[in-house]
Design a protein around this motif. Structure first.
Motif, PDB file in Angstrom:
ATOM      1  N   ILE A  30       0.833  -1.206   0.000  1.00  0.00           N
ATOM      2  CA  ILE A  30       0.000   0.000   0.000  1.00  0.00           C
ATOM      3  C   ILE A  30       0.865   1.252   0.000  1.00  0.00           C
ATOM      4  O   ILE A  30       0.571   2.230  -0.687  1.00  0.00           O
ATOM      5  N   THR A  34       0.729   4.105  -2.883  1.00  0.00           N
ATOM      6  CA  THR A  34       0.288   5.476  -2.623  1.00  0.00           C
ATOM      7  C   THR A  34       1.403   6.504  -2.815  1.00  0.00           C
ATOM      8  O   THR A  34       1.110   7.704  -2.904  1.00  0.00           O
ATOM      9  N   LEU A  37       1.166   8.823  -6.121  1.00  0.00           N
ATOM     10  CA  LEU A  37       0.086   9.795  -6.006  1.00  0.00           C
ATOM     11  C   LEU A  37       0.430  10.884  -4.985  1.00  0.00           C
ATOM     12  O   LEU A  37       0.112  12.057  -5.195  1.00  0.00           O
ATOM     13  N   ALA A  38       1.091  10.501  -3.906  1.00  0.00           N
ATOM     14  CA  ALA A  38       1.498  11.489  -2.903  1.00  0.00           C
ATOM     15  C   ALA A  38       2.537  12.456  -3.476  1.00  0.00           C
ATOM     16  O   ALA A  38       2.498  13.660  -3.195  1.00  0.00           O
ATOM     17  N   ALA A  61       2.346   9.468   2.195  1.00  0.00           N
ATOM     18  CA  ALA A  61       2.101   8.083   1.771  1.00  0.00           C
ATOM     19  C   ALA A  61       2.143   7.141   2.972  1.00  0.00           C
ATOM     20  O   ALA A  61       1.363   6.193   3.057  1.00  0.00           O
ATOM     21  N   GLN A  64      -1.103   7.445   4.875  1.00  0.00           N
ATOM     22  CA  GLN A  64      -2.183   6.783   4.142  1.00  0.00           C
ATOM     23  C   GLN A  64      -2.105   5.268   4.327  1.00  0.00           C
ATOM     24  O   GLN A  64      -3.122   4.601   4.512  1.00  0.00           O
ATOM     25  N   ALA A  65      -0.894   4.720   4.282  1.00  0.00           N
ATOM     26  CA  ALA A  65      -0.727   3.282   4.490  1.00  0.00           C
ATOM     27  C   ALA A  65      -1.107   2.895   5.917  1.00  0.00           C
ATOM     28  O   ALA A  65      -1.678   1.821   6.140  1.00  0.00           O
ATOM     29  N   ILE A  68      -5.016   2.829   5.830  1.00  0.00           N
ATOM     30  CA  ILE A  68      -5.658   1.819   4.993  1.00  0.00           C
ATOM     31  C   ILE A  68      -5.398   0.400   5.488  1.00  0.00           C
ATOM     32  O   ILE A  68      -6.315  -0.430   5.523  1.00  0.00           O
TER      33      ILE A  68
END
Length: 75
Positions: A30, A34, A37-38, A61, A64-65, A68
């Motif tokens: 993940i 990500t 995109l980050a 990132a 976000q990981a 998620i």
């Protein structure tokens, strides 16, 4: 002869369980997914505001990981 059975100076090896290995594997996948995109979001924000954002792309990132991955394991 030396007795090593009670030697507490040596750290014990900790083995990861299967679920921990699976969690870290999902986290890594993940995070890598990500990261592009980050970086793109960070670059666009820097260009629009003509200043560097407070959080870098890696930290974004990573967070976000962290959000998620537990959701996958709680489902």
């Amino acid at each position: 002869m030396t007795d090593f059975t009670n030697d507490t100076s040596m750290p014990r090896k900790r083995h990861m369980t299967a679920s921990q290995r699976e969690y870290y594997a999902y986290f890594a996948i993940i995070f890598v997914a990500t990261l592009p995109l980050a970086v793109l979001t960070w670059t666009l924000t820097a260009v629009r505001q003509l200043a560097l954002p407070s959080r870098g792309p890696v930290k974004s990132a990573w967070s976000q990981a962290q959000i998620i991955t537990p959701r996958i394991f709680s489902a």
